[in-house]
Design a protein around this motif. Structure first.
Motif, PDB file in Angstrom:
ATOM      1  N   GLY A  48      18.092 -29.164  -2.804  1.00  0.00           N
ATOM      2  CA  GLY A  48      19.040 -28.811  -1.714  1.00  0.00           C
ATOM      3  C   GLY A  48      20.207 -28.167  -2.121  1.00  0.00           C
ATOM      4  O   GLY A  48      21.220 -27.946  -1.435  1.00  0.00           O
ATOM      5  N   THR A  49      20.291 -27.658  -3.402  1.00  0.00           N
ATOM      6  CA  THR A  49      21.438 -27.246  -4.056  1.00  0.00           C
ATOM      7  C   THR A  49      21.561 -25.472  -4.260  1.00  0.00           C
ATOM      8  O   THR A  49      22.447 -25.035  -4.570  1.00  0.00           O
ATOM      9  N   THR A  50      20.166 -25.016  -3.887  1.00  0.00           N
ATOM     10  CA  THR A  50      20.412 -23.448  -4.098  1.00  0.00           C
ATOM     11  C   THR A  50      20.754 -22.746  -2.866  1.00  0.00           C
ATOM     12  O   THR A  50      20.923 -21.693  -2.912  1.00  0.00           O
ATOM     13  N   GLY A  51      20.864 -23.348  -1.669  1.00  0.00           N
ATOM     14  CA  GLY A  51      21.160 -22.474  -0.552  1.00  0.00           C
ATOM     15  C   GLY A  51      19.849 -21.966   0.252  1.00  0.00           C
ATOM     16  O   GLY A  51      19.731 -21.503   1.388  1.00  0.00           O
ATOM     17  N   HIS A  52      18.852 -21.800  -0.484  1.00  0.00           N
ATOM     18  CA  HIS A  52      17.558 -21.587   0.199  1.00  0.00           C
ATOM     19  C   HIS A  52      16.954 -22.298   0.964  1.00  0.00           C
ATOM     20  O   HIS A  52      17.065 -23.531   0.958  1.00  0.00           O
ATOM     21  N   ALA A  53      16.013 -21.986   2.122  1.00  0.00           N
ATOM     22  CA  ALA A  53      15.327 -22.509   2.934  1.00  0.00           C
ATOM     23  C   ALA A  53      13.804 -22.297   2.591  1.00  0.00           C
ATOM     24  O   ALA A  53      13.359 -21.099   2.153  1.00  0.00           O
ATOM     25  N   GLU A  54      12.917 -23.294   2.735  1.00  0.00           N
ATOM     26  CA  GLU A  54      11.683 -22.934   2.677  1.00  0.00           C
ATOM     27  C   GLU A  54      11.349 -22.215   3.867  1.00  0.00           C
ATOM     28  O   GLU A  54      11.604 -22.654   5.259  1.00  0.00           O
ATOM     29  N   ALA A  55      10.815 -21.087   3.732  1.00  0.00           N
ATOM     30  CA  ALA A  55      10.341 -19.995   4.958  1.00  0.00           C
ATOM     31  C   ALA A  55       8.734 -19.598   4.701  1.00  0.00           C
ATOM     32  O   ALA A  55       8.387 -19.607   3.710  1.00  0.00           O
ATOM     33  N   VAL A  56       8.586 -18.801   5.635  1.00  0.00           N
ATOM     34  CA  VAL A  56       7.392 -17.972   5.782  1.00  0.00           C
ATOM     35  C   VAL A  56       7.675 -16.609   6.148  1.00  0.00           C
ATOM     36  O   VAL A  56       8.598 -16.227   7.111  1.00  0.00           O
ATOM     37  N   ARG A  57       6.685 -15.760   5.708  1.00  0.00           N
ATOM     38  CA  ARG A  57       7.074 -14.260   6.178  1.00  0.00           C
ATOM     39  C   ARG A  57       5.683 -14.073   7.029  1.00  0.00           C
ATOM     40  O   ARG A  57       4.412 -14.384   6.383  1.00  0.00           O
ATOM     41  N   VAL A  58       5.816 -13.792   7.939  1.00  0.00           N
ATOM     42  CA  VAL A  58       4.362 -13.506   8.874  1.00  0.00           C
ATOM     43  C   VAL A  58       4.442 -12.114   9.351  1.00  0.00           C
ATOM     44  O   VAL A  58       5.033 -11.578   9.767  1.00  0.00           O
ATOM     45  N   ASP A  59       3.319 -11.719   8.774  1.00  0.00           N
ATOM     46  CA  ASP A  59       2.957 -10.543   8.971  1.00  0.00           C
ATOM     47  C   ASP A  59       1.897 -10.131  10.259  1.00  0.00           C
ATOM     48  O   ASP A  59       0.701 -10.845  10.033  1.00  0.00           O
ATOM     49  N   PHE A  60       2.333  -9.554  11.355  1.00  0.00           N
ATOM     50  CA  PHE A  60       1.223  -9.385  12.385  1.00  0.00           C
ATOM     51  C   PHE A  60       1.157  -8.201  12.987  1.00  0.00           C
ATOM     52  O   PHE A  60       1.944  -7.320  12.698  1.00  0.00           O
ATOM     53  N   ASP A  61       0.308  -7.785  13.721  1.00  0.00           N
ATOM     54  CA  ASP A  61      -0.180  -6.667  14.642  1.00  0.00           C
ATOM     55  C   ASP A  61       0.515  -7.095  16.071  1.00  0.00           C
ATOM     56  O   ASP A  61      -0.175  -7.672  16.753  1.00  0.00           O
ATOM     57  N   GLU A  62       1.689  -6.205  16.333  1.00  0.00           N
ATOM     58  CA  GLU A  62       2.124  -6.392  17.578  1.00  0.00           C
ATOM     59  C   GLU A  62       1.135  -5.831  18.842  1.00  0.00           C
ATOM     60  O   GLU A  62       1.224  -6.308  19.910  1.00  0.00           O
ATOM     61  N   SER A  63       0.287  -5.200  18.375  1.00  0.00           N
ATOM     62  CA  SER A  63      -0.796  -4.504  19.526  1.00  0.00           C
ATOM     63  C   SER A  63      -1.689  -5.910  19.904  1.00  0.00           C
ATOM     64  O   SER A  63      -2.473  -5.815  20.879  1.00  0.00           O
ATOM     65  N   VAL A  64      -1.971  -6.927  18.927  1.00  0.00           N
ATOM     66  CA  VAL A  64      -2.811  -8.182  19.084  1.00  0.00           C
ATOM     67  C   VAL A  64      -1.962  -9.398  19.624  1.00  0.00           C
ATOM     68  O   VAL A  64      -2.265  -9.723  20.668  1.00  0.00           O
ATOM     69  N   VAL A  65      -0.715  -9.378  19.010  1.00  0.00           N
ATOM     70  CA  VAL A  65      -0.003 -10.805  19.402  1.00  0.00           C
ATOM     71  C   VAL A  65       1.432 -10.140  19.509  1.00  0.00           C
ATOM     72  O   VAL A  65       2.172  -9.765  18.646  1.00  0.00           O
TER      73      VAL A  65
END
Length: 174
Positions: A48-65
């Motif tokens: 908890g000392t780095t300032g970072h958050a556990e995150a995800v990068r979500v790659d998606f096709d907007e024509s589908v979702v």
């Protein structure tokens, strides 16, 4: 064309598990962002000392979702009213934060946060922080749920979140 969103809403294992079940999502990458430490790792971020958050990068096709659906899912699978935590996961690394890559994403994210605030009856604490460097997490954290389906945390925390997405967004689920 692929769109990418970087989102943090508690442990990245849960977001990863849920988004991998969505039609049109081509990739989900777990990582760290929002902090001030170069090349962080899981053990360091967990302090908890780095300032970072556990995150995800979500790659998606907007024509589908549509982008709005990806964002509405984000606000469904975690409680955006909990400050610096999700359930028993406590610390700034588990904060609810959206990381827009540009002004267009920031506008989309703000609208989604407003919808969520109304849906949750107020009290949203989700922050917005410009996306800078996204550090890919260690291989062990990629697609964690599929690799560890009987792990206690996955059964107790990830499965209910995946089920929320299946129930609330059935037309977009694989």
């Amino acid at each position: 064309m692929t769109t990418s969103f970087v989102l943090a809403g508690g442990c990245f294992w849960c977001l990863d598990a849920a988004y991998r079940n969505v039609r049109g999502v081509s990739d989900v990458v777990s990582g760290y962002t929002g902090g001030d430490v170069e090349d962080p790792n899981y053990q360091l971020v967990c302090t908890g000392t780095t300032g970072h958050a556990e995150a995800v990068r979500v790659d998606f096709d907007e024509s589908v979702v549509p982008a709005d659906i990806i964002l509405d899912m984000f606000f469904t699978m975690h409680d955006p009213r909990q400050l610096n935590r999700q359930g028993n996961d406590i610390g700034t690394q588990y904060r609810s934060t959206m990381f827009p890559a540009d002004e267009a994403q920031k506008e989309l994210f703000e609208k989604a946060r407003d919808r969520a605030d109304e849906a949750w009856g107020g009290g949203i604490v989700t922050t917005m922080q410009p996306l800078e460097k996204f550090w890919v997490a260690e291989e062990a954290h990629q697609d964690f749920f599929a690799k560890n389906p009987t792990q206690g945390y996955c059964l107790a925390v990830a499965v209910p979140k995946v089920n929320k997405i299946r129930a609330g967004f059935a037309e977009y689920v694989l």
